[in-house]
Design an enzyme around this catalytic site. Sequence first.
Site, PDB file in Angstrom:
ATOM      1  N   HIS A  61      72.260  61.446  76.003  1.00 32.79           N
ATOM      2  CA  HIS A  61      73.370  60.659  76.537  1.00 32.79           C
ATOM      3  C   HIS A  61      72.889  59.437  77.320  1.00 32.79           C
ATOM      4  O   HIS A  61      71.860  59.488  77.979  1.00 32.79           O
ATOM      5  CB  HIS A  61      74.213  61.515  77.484  1.00 32.79           C
ATOM      6  CG  HIS A  61      74.694  62.785  76.872  1.00 32.79           C
ATOM      7  ND1 HIS A  61      74.746  63.957  77.569  1.00 32.79           N
ATOM      8  CD2 HIS A  61      75.131  63.076  75.622  1.00 32.79           C
ATOM      9  CE1 HIS A  61      75.210  64.918  76.789  1.00 32.79           C
ATOM     10  NE2 HIS A  61      75.439  64.411  75.597  1.00 32.79           N
ATOM     11  N   LYS A  70      68.915  58.066  86.548  1.00 37.27           N
ATOM     12  CA  LYS A  70      69.125  59.471  86.912  1.00 37.27           C
ATOM     13  C   LYS A  70      67.852  60.067  87.496  1.00 37.27           C
ATOM     14  O   LYS A  70      66.768  59.902  86.938  1.00 37.27           O
ATOM     15  CB  LYS A  70      69.533  60.290  85.685  1.00 37.27           C
ATOM     16  CG  LYS A  70      70.866  59.893  85.107  1.00 37.27           C
ATOM     17  CD  LYS A  70      71.196  60.715  83.873  1.00 37.27           C
ATOM     18  CE  LYS A  70      72.541  60.279  83.291  1.00 37.27           C
ATOM     19  NZ  LYS A  70      72.839  61.028  82.057  1.00 37.27           N
ATOM     20  N   TYR A 130      71.424  66.306  89.182  1.00 41.90           N
ATOM     21  CA  TYR A 130      70.947  64.950  89.013  1.00 41.90           C
ATOM     22  C   TYR A 130      71.777  63.970  89.807  1.00 41.90           C
ATOM     23  O   TYR A 130      72.978  64.099  89.938  1.00 41.90           O
ATOM     24  CB  TYR A 130      70.819  64.544  87.541  1.00 41.90           C
ATOM     25  CG  TYR A 130      72.017  64.780  86.662  1.00 41.90           C
ATOM     26  CD1 TYR A 130      72.845  63.731  86.295  1.00 41.90           C
ATOM     27  CD2 TYR A 130      72.291  66.041  86.157  1.00 41.90           C
ATOM     28  CE1 TYR A 130      73.925  63.937  85.451  1.00 41.90           C
ATOM     29  CE2 TYR A 130      73.368  66.256  85.323  1.00 41.90           C
ATOM     30  CZ  TYR A 130      74.188  65.200  84.971  1.00 41.90           C
ATOM     31  OH  TYR A 130      75.263  65.407  84.151  1.00 41.90           O
TER      32      TYR A 130
END
Length: 187
Positions: A61, A70, A130
């Site tokens: 993604h 992230k 995350y």
Amino acid sequence: MKVLQTELPGVLVIEPQLFTDGRGFFLETFRAESYGAAGIPGPFVQDNVSYSEARVLRGLHFQNPNGQGKLVFAVAGEIFDVAVDVRFGSPTFGRWTGAMLTGDTGRQIYIPEGFAHGFCVLSGHARVAYKCTAVYDPASEMSVIWNDPDIGIAWPVDSPRISSKDAGAPRLRDIDRARLPRFGTGH
């Protein structure tokens, strides 16, 4: 903390200091000043946690526009975490790197915006946290098929459990280049 550069510029593996004794352990999972000095930009504006069973594979993604950096770590269990460079024009476009992350070590991976992200669960279950540099934007969400043969990720699971959405994602080469993040533009 120890910061390791991967073969993809900007993707970093972080090994925080773990303080252990007979009762268990303590570790600091984030401090803006230390992480900024290590080359991990902020600010982080959204925190997420996912729970997955054995052999679950999530990804690959990314968002464009509104890309997300992230900072990922396993709170419990063990995962194999992957970053793929999807920045059109990048010298490492379509290349991947991976890291084993476990709840026992606190090891983390920082994935900058412009990279697709995915992971698979190697233990009976895993809880993954995350931090993101941009909020989730469903209109910007994009995916690449987890087993794209042009990328060739060596996933350490056989017959992973995948969502129908992830199973239907396109190969990287089939995504209109105008929809991909651009290398050298900051996103």
